[in-house]
Design an enzyme around this catalytic site. Structure first.
Site, PDB file in Angstrom:
ATOM      1  N   CYS A  99       0.804  -1.048   0.006  1.00  0.00           N
ATOM      2  CA  CYS A  99      -0.185   0.142  -0.019  1.00  0.00           C
ATOM      3  C   CYS A  99       0.855   1.355  -0.108  1.00  0.00           C
ATOM      4  CB  CYS A  99      -0.859   0.169   1.209  1.00  0.00           C
ATOM      5  SG  CYS A  99      -2.141  -1.133   1.186  1.00  0.00           S
ATOM      6  N   ASN A 136      -9.875   0.259  -0.597  1.00  0.00           N
ATOM      7  CA  ASN A 136      -8.253   0.290  -0.550  1.00  0.00           C
ATOM      8  C   ASN A 136      -7.855  -0.046  -1.758  1.00  0.00           C
ATOM      9  OD1 ASN A 136      -5.573   0.042   0.055  1.00  0.00           O
ATOM     10  ND2 ASN A 136      -5.961  -0.710   2.028  1.00  0.00           N
ATOM     11  N   HIS A 167      -3.338   7.698   1.993  1.00  0.00           N
ATOM     12  CA  HIS A 167      -3.736   6.299   1.398  1.00  0.00           C
ATOM     13  C   HIS A 167      -5.117   6.031   1.949  1.00  0.00           C
ATOM     14  CE1 HIS A 167      -3.806   2.101   0.683  1.00  0.00           C
ATOM     15  NE2 HIS A 167      -3.748   1.605   1.867  1.00  0.00           N
TER      16      HIS A 167
HETATM   17  N1  ACO Z   1     -18.616  -7.832   8.433  1.00  0.00           N
HETATM   18  C1  ACO Z   1     -19.088  -8.271   9.655  1.00  0.00           C
HETATM   19  N2  ACO Z   1     -18.535  -8.521  10.516  1.00  0.00           N
HETATM   20  C2  ACO Z   1     -17.023  -8.405  10.186  1.00  0.00           C
HETATM   21  C3  ACO Z   1     -16.684  -8.236   9.234  1.00  0.00           C
HETATM   22  C4  ACO Z   1     -17.437  -7.916   8.151  1.00  0.00           C
HETATM   23  N3  ACO Z   1     -16.961  -7.594   6.893  1.00  0.00           N
HETATM   24  N4  ACO Z   1     -15.184  -8.348   9.303  1.00  0.00           N
HETATM   25  C5  ACO Z   1     -15.098  -8.531  10.489  1.00  0.00           C
HETATM   26  N5  ACO Z   1     -16.279  -8.849  11.355  1.00  0.00           N
HETATM   27  C6  ACO Z   1     -16.212  -9.185  12.621  1.00  0.00           C
HETATM   28  C7  ACO Z   1     -15.171  -9.890  13.161  1.00  0.00           C
HETATM   29  O1  ACO Z   1     -15.104 -11.282  12.808  1.00  0.00           O
HETATM   30  C8  ACO Z   1     -15.404  -9.759  14.662  1.00  0.00           C
HETATM   31  O2  ACO Z   1     -16.337 -10.669  15.025  1.00  0.00           O
HETATM   32  P1  ACO Z   1     -16.059 -11.310  16.730  1.00  0.00           P
HETATM   33  O3  ACO Z   1     -15.868 -10.047  17.753  1.00  0.00           O
HETATM   34  O4  ACO Z   1     -17.238 -11.968  16.829  1.00  0.00           O
HETATM   35  O5  ACO Z   1     -14.676 -12.126  16.587  1.00  0.00           O
HETATM   36  C9  ACO Z   1     -15.760  -8.284  14.693  1.00  0.00           C
HETATM   37  O6  ACO Z   1     -16.302  -7.980  13.498  1.00  0.00           O
HETATM   38  C10 ACO Z   1     -14.860  -7.091  14.894  1.00  0.00           C
HETATM   39  O7  ACO Z   1     -13.673  -7.480  14.272  1.00  0.00           O
HETATM   40  P2  ACO Z   1     -12.503  -6.657  14.516  1.00  0.00           P
HETATM   41  O8  ACO Z   1     -11.214  -7.072  13.305  1.00  0.00           O
HETATM   42  O9  ACO Z   1     -11.983  -6.333  15.487  1.00  0.00           O
HETATM   43  O10 ACO Z   1     -12.973  -4.955  13.862  1.00  0.00           O
HETATM   44  P3  ACO Z   1     -12.323  -3.796  13.611  1.00  0.00           P
HETATM   45  O11 ACO Z   1     -13.209  -2.852  14.125  1.00  0.00           O
HETATM   46  O12 ACO Z   1     -11.016  -3.954  13.989  1.00  0.00           O
HETATM   47  O13 ACO Z   1     -12.618  -3.518  11.965  1.00  0.00           O
HETATM   48  C11 ACO Z   1     -11.143  -3.892  10.021  1.00  0.00           C
HETATM   49  C12 ACO Z   1     -11.979  -4.534  11.227  1.00  0.00           C
HETATM   50  C13 ACO Z   1     -11.997  -2.706   9.287  1.00  0.00           C
HETATM   51  C14 ACO Z   1     -10.420  -4.743   9.194  1.00  0.00           C
HETATM   52  C15 ACO Z   1      -9.993  -2.661  10.698  1.00  0.00           C
HETATM   53  O14 ACO Z   1      -9.271  -3.537  11.776  1.00  0.00           O
HETATM   54  C16 ACO Z   1      -9.155  -2.184   9.805  1.00  0.00           C
HETATM   55  O15 ACO Z   1      -9.422  -1.307   8.962  1.00  0.00           O
HETATM   56  N6  ACO Z   1      -7.896  -2.225   9.877  1.00  0.00           N
HETATM   57  C17 ACO Z   1      -7.044  -1.850   9.103  1.00  0.00           C
HETATM   58  C18 ACO Z   1      -6.759  -2.699   8.054  1.00  0.00           C
HETATM   59  C19 ACO Z   1      -6.283  -1.963   6.559  1.00  0.00           C
HETATM   60  O16 ACO Z   1      -6.795  -1.148   6.415  1.00  0.00           O
HETATM   61  N7  ACO Z   1      -5.515  -2.819   6.031  1.00  0.00           N
HETATM   62  C20 ACO Z   1      -5.277  -2.410   4.534  1.00  0.00           C
HETATM   63  C21 ACO Z   1      -3.615  -2.458   4.300  1.00  0.00           C
HETATM   64  S1  ACO Z   1      -2.599  -1.428   5.356  1.00  0.00           S
HETATM   65  C22 ACO Z   1      -3.183  -0.163   5.217  1.00  0.00           C
HETATM   66  O17 ACO Z   1      -3.610   0.186   4.140  1.00  0.00           O
HETATM   67  C23 ACO Z   1      -3.224   0.944   6.332  1.00  0.00           C
END
Ligand code: ACO
Length: 324
Positions: A114, A281, A251
Site C-alpha cells: 500500500c 483500498n 492512502h
Molecule cells: N462484516 C461483519 N463483521 C465482520 C466483518 C465484516 N466484513 N469483518 C470482521 N467482522 C467481525 C469480526 O469477525 C469480529 O467479530 P467477533 O468479535 O465475533 O470476532 C468483529 O467484526 C470485530 O472485528 P475486528 O477485526 O476487531 O473489527 P475492527 O473494528 O478492527 O474492524 C477492520 C476491522 C475494518 C479490518 C479494521 O481493523 C481495519 O480497517 N484495519 C486496518 C486494515 C487495513 O486497512 N489494511 C489495509 C492495508 S494496510 C493499510 O492500508 C493501512
C-alpha cells in the site's frame, strides 16, 4: 540552483465494474451497515476477467501523459508500484513501457504494497534530483481482487482495483519550501511485522499466488501511530507545520484511519481528499487516484502544499511533501 521534480501531469483509471456492499453481503456474512460504519467503504471497482494490472496502469498512464502534454517517447523512466504484477517477471513496468511507445530509458517495478506509490515516487524523484532522468512516469496499479479470499469477510470487503499515475519533470528550484515540486520524501519499513499483513503464497514459498491475510486490528493500531509520525517528520524536515498544508492526500484504507490522522494534525476534514467510500483500498493506486481526482475537479491547484502519505504490508510507510 537545485533540481526539483515537478508533478506536471496526473491521471487515474478505475475498472468499469462496481461491486456494492450489498453484493458482498449476498456472498459472505456481512452487511452494508457494518462495512460503512467500520471502514467508510460503500463500493469498490473490480477488474473484468482478463483485465490485467498493466491494462489499468496503461490507461492511467495515458491520461497522465495527456494531462502533461507529453507522449511515451518523451519519458526517460517508468516506475510501477504494484503488489499484483501481471507475472512474477518481467516487471509490469516493461509492458507499460512497450504499450506507451517508449523505446529508450528504463522501466522497473517497486513493491511496498500500500506504500508502493510513495516508494516509487521517492525512487523516481531521486533519479531526477541526481540528474540521471529528466522526465519520469510513476504509476501505482493493482488488481487486489485477484489475491482476495472471497470467503473471508474480514478482508474481502476492504479492497478494490485501480491505477493512478503522475508525470515528473526536472525543473530548477532555489531549494526552498516555496519551490514547486517534491520538497522531500520520507520512507520507513519494519520487517518484524511481516506476518500481520501478507499474502500466504509466492513463487519461492508455495509456488502458488496465495491470498491476502491480515490482522486488521493490529494493522489499524500501527497505521495510526506510524502515519502520524511520518507526517510530522515530513513537515518538520521542511520547517513547516500542518497549518501550512492545503491538502492531505492519504492512502485510502479506512475512513477511521484518515479521520484519525487529520485529527492528530488538527486539519479540517474538508482539507482531506477522500475516495475510500467509492474506491475502497486500491493499495499502491490509492494515493495517485485520489490526487488525480482532486486535481481533476479543481480542488488542488498549482502552488498548493500537499502531503501524500501511506502505510502498508511489511510494514512499510512513508510520506511526500509536494508543492503542486
Ligand atoms: N462484516 C461483519 N463483521 C465482520 C466483518 C465484516 N466484513 N469483518 C470482521 N467482522 C467481525 C469480526 O469477525 C469480529 O467479530 P467477533 O468479535 O465475533 O470476532 C468483529 O467484526 C470485530 O472485528 P475486528 O477485526 O476487531 O473489527 P475492527 O473494528 O478492527 O474492524 C477492520 C476491522 C475494518 C479490518 C479494521 O481493523 C481495519 O480497517 N484495519 C486496518 C486494515 C487495513 O486497512 N489494511 C489495509 C492495508 S494496510 C493499510 O492500508 C493501512
Amino acid at each position: 540552483m537545485t533540481i526539483r521534480s515537478r508533478i506536471i501531469g496526473v491521471g487515474g483509471y478505475l475498472p468499469e465494474r462496481v461491486v456494492t456492499n450489498a453484493e458482498l453481503a449476498a456472498r459472505v456474512d456481512t452487511s452494508d451497515e457494518w462495512i460503512i460504519e467500520r471502514t467508510g467503504i460503500r463500493q469498490r471497482h473490480v477488474a473484468a476477467e482478463g483485465q490485467k494490472t498493466s491494462d489499468l496502469a496503461i490507461a492511467a498512464a495515458r491520461k497522465a501523459l495527456a494531462h502533461a502534454g507529453l507522449s511515451g517517447a518523451d519519458l526517460d523512466l517508468i516506475v510501477v508500484a504494484t503488489a499484483t504484477p501481471d507475472n512474477t517477471f518481467p516487471a509490469t513496468a516493461t509492458r507499460v513501457q512497450a504499450a506507451l511507445g517508449m523505446t529508450g530509458g528504463f522501466a522497473f517495478d517497486v513493491q511496498a504494497v500500500c506504500s508502493g506509490f510513495i516508494f516509487a515516487l521517492s525512487t523516481a524523484d531521486n533519479f531526477v534530483k541526481s540528474g540521471q532522468v529528466k522526465t519520469a512516469l510513476v504509476i501505482g496499479a493493482e488488481t487486489f481482487s485477484r489475491i482476495l479470499d472471497w470467503e473471508d469477510r474480514g478482508t474481502c470487503v476492504l479492497f478494490g482495483d485501480g491505477a493512478g499515475a503522475v508525470v515528473l519533470r526536472a525543473e530548477d528550484g532555489r531549494g526552498t519550501n516555496q519551490d514547486n515540486g517534491i520538497l522531500s520524501t520520507h520512507l520507513h519499513s519494519d520487517g518484524r511485522h511481516y506476518d500481520l499483513l501478507h499474502v500466504d503464497g509466492g513463487p519461492s514459498s508455495t509456488q502458488t499466488v496465495g491470498h491476502l491475510r491480515m490482522e486488521g486490528r493490529e494493522v489499524f493500531r500501527h497505521a495510526v501511530s506510524n502515519l502520524a509520525a511520518v507526517v510530522d517528520e515530513a513537515l518538520s524536515h521542511n520547517g513547516l507545520s500542518a497549518q501550512n498544508l492545503d491538502w492531505l492526500v492519504p492512502h485510502q484504507a479506512n475512513k477511521r484511519i484518515l479521520e484519525g490522522t487529520a485529527r492528530k494534525l488538527h486539519l479540517s476534514p474538508d482539507r482531506v481528499v477522500m475516495t475510500v467510500d467509492r474506491h475502497a483500498n486500491t493499495s499502491a493506486a490509492s494515493v495517485p487516484l485520489a490526487l488525480s481526482e482532486a486535481v481533476g475537479d479543481g480542488r488542488i491547484k498549482s502552488g498548493d502544499l500537499v502531503l501524500l502519505e501511506a502505510m502498508g504490508g511489511g510494514f512499510t510507510w512513508g510520506a511526500a511533501l509536494v508543492r503542486m
